[in-house]
Every structure is written in C-alpha cells, then in structure tokens.
Scaffold this active site. Structure first.
Site, PDB file in Angstrom:
ATOM      1  N   LYS A  26       0.845  -1.211   0.000  1.00 49.95           N
ATOM      2  CA  LYS A  26       0.000   0.000   0.000  1.00 49.95           C
ATOM      3  C   LYS A  26       0.878   1.258   0.000  1.00 49.95           C
ATOM      4  CE  LYS A  26      -4.136  -1.998   1.181  1.00 49.95           C
ATOM      5  NZ  LYS A  26      -4.074  -3.178   0.316  1.00 49.95           N
ATOM      6  N   LYS A  76      15.017  -6.063   5.030  1.00 50.08           N
ATOM      7  CA  LYS A  76      15.383  -5.009   5.994  1.00 50.08           C
ATOM      8  C   LYS A  76      16.770  -5.235   6.608  1.00 50.08           C
ATOM      9  CE  LYS A  76      10.670  -3.715   7.102  1.00 50.08           C
ATOM     10  NZ  LYS A  76       9.631  -3.554   8.112  1.00 50.08           N
ATOM     11  N   ASN A 161       8.884 -15.164  22.367  1.00 48.14           N
ATOM     12  CA  ASN A 161       9.050 -15.674  21.006  1.00 48.14           C
ATOM     13  C   ASN A 161       9.080 -17.191  21.010  1.00 48.14           C
ATOM     14  OD1 ASN A 161       9.385 -15.044  18.214  1.00 48.14           O
ATOM     15  ND2 ASN A 161      11.514 -15.724  18.353  1.00 48.14           N
ATOM     16  N   GLY A 248      -2.560  -3.085  12.263  1.00 50.07           N
ATOM     17  CA  GLY A 248      -1.338  -2.331  12.002  1.00 50.07           C
ATOM     18  C   GLY A 248      -1.421  -1.296  10.886  1.00 50.07           C
TER      19      GLY A 248
HETATM   20  P1  NDP Z   1      10.009 -12.101  10.362  1.00 49.85           P
HETATM   21  O1  NDP Z   1       9.932 -13.228   9.410  1.00 49.85           O
HETATM   22  O2  NDP Z   1      11.287 -11.348  10.517  1.00 49.85           O
HETATM   23  O3  NDP Z   1       9.665 -12.660  11.866  1.00 49.85           O
HETATM   24  C1  NDP Z   1       8.589 -13.543  12.064  1.00 49.85           C
HETATM   25  C2  NDP Z   1       8.291 -13.693  13.559  1.00 49.85           C
HETATM   26  O4  NDP Z   1       7.085 -14.464  13.688  1.00 49.85           O
HETATM   27  C3  NDP Z   1       9.371 -14.441  14.350  1.00 49.85           C
HETATM   28  O5  NDP Z   1       9.417 -13.953  15.655  1.00 49.85           O
HETATM   29  C4  NDP Z   1       8.848 -15.885  14.317  1.00 49.85           C
HETATM   30  O6  NDP Z   1       9.293 -16.679  15.388  1.00 49.85           O
HETATM   31  C5  NDP Z   1       7.351 -15.643  14.467  1.00 49.85           C
HETATM   32  N1  NDP Z   1       6.559 -16.752  13.948  1.00 49.85           N
HETATM   33  C6  NDP Z   1       6.409 -17.120  12.655  1.00 49.85           C
HETATM   34  N2  NDP Z   1       5.573 -18.180  12.570  1.00 49.85           N
HETATM   35  C7  NDP Z   1       5.201 -18.484  13.843  1.00 49.85           C
HETATM   36  C8  NDP Z   1       4.339 -19.462  14.394  1.00 49.85           C
HETATM   37  N3  NDP Z   1       3.706 -20.369  13.637  1.00 49.85           N
HETATM   38  N4  NDP Z   1       4.154 -19.486  15.736  1.00 49.85           N
HETATM   39  C9  NDP Z   1       4.793 -18.574  16.513  1.00 49.85           C
HETATM   40  N5  NDP Z   1       5.616 -17.608  16.051  1.00 49.85           N
HETATM   41  C10 NDP Z   1       5.820 -17.570  14.718  1.00 49.85           C
HETATM   42  O7  NDP Z   1       8.789 -11.144   9.992  1.00 49.85           O
HETATM   43  P2  NDP Z   1       8.670  -9.583  10.321  1.00 49.85           P
HETATM   44  O8  NDP Z   1       9.114  -9.395  11.716  1.00 49.85           O
HETATM   45  O9  NDP Z   1       9.317  -8.781   9.264  1.00 49.85           O
HETATM   46  O10 NDP Z   1       7.089  -9.319  10.179  1.00 49.85           O
HETATM   47  C11 NDP Z   1       6.166  -9.755  11.185  1.00 49.85           C
HETATM   48  C12 NDP Z   1       4.776  -9.204  10.883  1.00 49.85           C
HETATM   49  O11 NDP Z   1       4.739  -7.788  11.072  1.00 49.85           O
HETATM   50  C13 NDP Z   1       4.293  -9.451   9.468  1.00 49.85           C
HETATM   51  O12 NDP Z   1       2.939  -9.874   9.538  1.00 49.85           O
HETATM   52  C14 NDP Z   1       4.399  -8.085   8.794  1.00 49.85           C
HETATM   53  O13 NDP Z   1       3.447  -7.939   7.759  1.00 49.85           O
HETATM   54  C15 NDP Z   1       4.092  -7.173   9.970  1.00 49.85           C
HETATM   55  N6  NDP Z   1       4.639  -5.801   9.814  1.00 49.85           N
HETATM   56  C16 NDP Z   1       3.775  -4.740   9.795  1.00 49.85           C
HETATM   57  C17 NDP Z   1       4.225  -3.440   9.676  1.00 49.85           C
HETATM   58  C18 NDP Z   1       3.240  -2.308   9.663  1.00 49.85           C
HETATM   59  O14 NDP Z   1       3.647  -1.176   9.323  1.00 49.85           O
HETATM   60  N7  NDP Z   1       2.008  -2.519  10.052  1.00 49.85           N
HETATM   61  C19 NDP Z   1       5.672  -3.128   9.560  1.00 49.85           C
HETATM   62  C20 NDP Z   1       6.504  -4.312   9.625  1.00 49.85           C
HETATM   63  C21 NDP Z   1       5.992  -5.588   9.720  1.00 49.85           C
HETATM   64  P3  NDP Z   1      10.680 -17.508  15.286  1.00 49.85           P
HETATM   65  O15 NDP Z   1      11.760 -16.528  15.629  1.00 49.85           O
HETATM   66  O16 NDP Z   1      10.525 -18.584  16.280  1.00 49.85           O
HETATM   67  O17 NDP Z   1      10.806 -18.019  13.879  1.00 49.85           O
END
Ligand code: NDP
Length: 281
Positions: A26, A76, A161, A248
């Site tokens: 977006k 990032k 986490n 968000g």
């Molecule tokens: P990353 O891939 O860097 O991190 C993913 C995170 O989710 C990790 O902590 C991971 O845990 C956890 N995770 C994934 N699957 C599972 C599961 N099945 N059960 C439990 N924990 C899980 O993604 P990002 O941090 O970049 O993005 C995260 C979210 O934030 C996304 O949905 C993104 O769209 C949103 N976002 C929104 C923004 C906004 O402006 N509104 C800005 C930035 C991001 P583990 O470490 O154990 O793998």
C-alpha cells in the site's frame, strides 16, 4: 552505468519501495496521497527485487537517480548491511526500512518504531509509560520497534518468542542497561497480565493462532496486531477476552509519514490517509 529504471519524468524526485513480494504494497498509494496533500513533486513506485538481488536492485536505483527507497520484507536486514551510515539507534535495531541515497552514500533509517509508537500513543490515545507491555515475536518487525518501546518507559517490557534465543538476543540489545527487557517463550506467560500486547509475529499472514493463554489480557488491555486488512486469530482471541483491538494499518501509515518527513522535510497529516486506505480494503 545503465539506467534500468529510466522514466520520462526525470524532473521529479523519485522514490521506491523494494520488496519481494511487492504487488500487495500500500506504500505507493500512501506516498501518492502524502505528495498530493503537501504539494511535493515526487514519484514513488513498487520495485520487485529478486530474493538474491537486493543489492543489485538498489545500485540500479541509485544509478537511475532515485533519491531514496523504503525497504520491506525480506530485505530489511540486507538494507542495514548495505547502508554506509545509520541514523541514531538504527545500529541497535539491526534493520533498515528507509534509505536516503545521498552524495556521501546510503543513509539507513528505521521508521517502524516511530510508526508504532505514534499509532499507539496518538491515534489510539494509549500511554506506554508505566504500562506492562508484551511484545510477541523477535523478527525484523520486533527489532524495529523494540528500542522505541523501551524509550517510552513501560513498567516492564517482555519479549516472548517461539524461538527463545532470538528473544534473548533482542533484549540483550537494550540501549539502556538499567531498563532491561525480559525474554521468554509463550509457555512462560501463564501467570502474567499485560496492559499492551503487540503481535509482531507473522502468524497473521497464515491465520495461525499463537499458543498464548487467555489470562494475559489485563482489564482495559490494548491488543495490537501489526498485520492489517483482516482480523487475525490473535485479534479474535484478544477481542473475546475483552481487550481493545487494533490492527497495524495506522502503524503502516505513520511509519510512511516518518519516511516522507525524512526525505522531504514536511510532515504529512495521517488521519485522512489512514481512512483512505481503510476504505479501499
Ligand atoms: P520475520 O519473518 O522477521 O519474523 C517472524 C516472527 O514471527 C518471528 O518472531 C517468528 O518466530 C514468528 N513466527 C512465525 N511463525 C510463527 C508461528 N507459527 N508461531 C509462533 N511464532 C511464529 O517477519 P517480520 O518481523 O518482518 O514481520 C512480522 C509481521 O509484522 C508481518 O505480519 C508483517 O506484515 C508485519 N509488519 C507490519 C508493519 C506495519 O507497518 N504494520 C511493519 C513491519 C511488519 P521464530 O523466531 O521462532 O521463527
């Protein structure tokens, strides 16, 4: 040098958002609205970078005269590595979502923390200071907001986490050793309650429920999911347990406004743009 992204409107200052995937973004609509509102002559395009081609894409943008770019999933951390200088506290975040292409090189910023904090404190009128705050997740999004949440002086900040060592690594980056956050897994949340719970995991993308107890939502709790566009299992659980729920979208628009300000020196008004994007969903 090639001008891979050459366009006829060379008089405009050009910006882009680079990601993979990118079609859903977006950001072009948001920056178009900001530019119109503030009478700034800019263009802003979505650019799909190959998963192994982020650096080459950025170099092409610079060669083509772009002034800067936003960076989204999954680049990032690479943007952080590529930056030749960093705005304050970005070195602690380890992730860059806004780049300025300047004469002295690439300057890396991260506006996610500002975006989240502004949305919570201004749009949702919720103070963070003195509150018990839980951050779910320790990926790029959590990294981007962690320090800014600490700056707001919560009574406590817990990072939970799935992979414990990533939560631990994140809290060890605390800029303020006197105000350390705590790391834990979801299993450790059984006897705790929070006033603000932020879901920064990517579980919303796959409609996966988090293994968190219903008891963590304190009376009057704000449950914030960084995901936007639909109700996630986390938002549903929070709503069913009496929490105020937010998605968000406000953060997305606020972090974009901060990037726009960094590039253009003008702060756009965000409420009308949040409404515009929400109406399009
Ligand atoms: P990353 O891939 O860097 O991190 C993913 C995170 O989710 C990790 O902590 C991971 O845990 C956890 N995770 C994934 N699957 C599972 C599961 N099945 N059960 C439990 N924990 C899980 O993604 P990002 O941090 O970049 O993005 C995260 C979210 O934030 C996304 O949905 C993104 O769209 C949103 N976002 C929104 C923004 C906004 O402006 N509104 C800005 C930035 C991001 P583990 O470490 O154990 O793998």
């Amino acid at each position: 040098m090639t001008d891979k992204y050459a366009k006829p409107f060379n008089s405009l200052d050009r910006y882009a958002v680079v990601g993979n995937p990118i079609a859903h973004s977006k950001s072009p609509l948001i920056h178009e609205a900001f530019a119109k509102q503030t009478n700034q002559d800019i263009s802003y395009e979505p650019i799909l970078a190959p998963l192994d081609g982020f650096e080459a894409t950025v170099r092409d943008l610079i060669a083509s005269g772009y002034k800067g770019a936003n960076v989204t999933v999954p680049f990032k951390f690479e943007a952080f590595q590529l930056s030749t200088s960093l705005a304050p506290q970005v070195d602690l975040a380890g992730a860059v979502n806004t780049m300025i292409f300047s004469d002295i090189g690439i300057i890396g910023h991260n506006t996610d923390g500002d975006g989240l904090v502004r949305d919570i404190t201004q749009n949702l009128a919720t103070n963070i200071e003195g509150k018990r705050v839980l951050l779910l997740g320790a990926g790029g999004a959590a990294e981007g907001v962690f320090q800014l949440l600490l700056v707001k002086k919560p009574a406590k900040l817990v990072v939970a986490n799935r992979t414990y060592k990533k939560a631990l690594r994140l809290v060890e980056k605390s800029f303020d050793k006197a105000r350390r956050a705590e790391a834990c897994t979801f299993d450790d949340l059984n006897d705790q309650q929070f006033d603000i719970i932020i879901n920064a995991t990517s579980t919303g993308l796959t409609d996966t429920a988090l293994p968190i107890p219903n008891t963590i939502f304190a009376k009057g709790c704000l449950a914030y999911d960084m995901m936007y566009g639909r109700e996630t299992p986390f938002m549903k659980q929070a709503r069913e347990n009496g929490a105020q729920v937010a998605d968000g979208l406000g953060m997305l628009v606020e972090q974009a406004a901060e990037a726009f300000y960094i590039w253009r020196g003008v702060r756009p008004e965000t409420q009308s743009v949040i409404q515009l994007i929400r109406n399009l969903a």
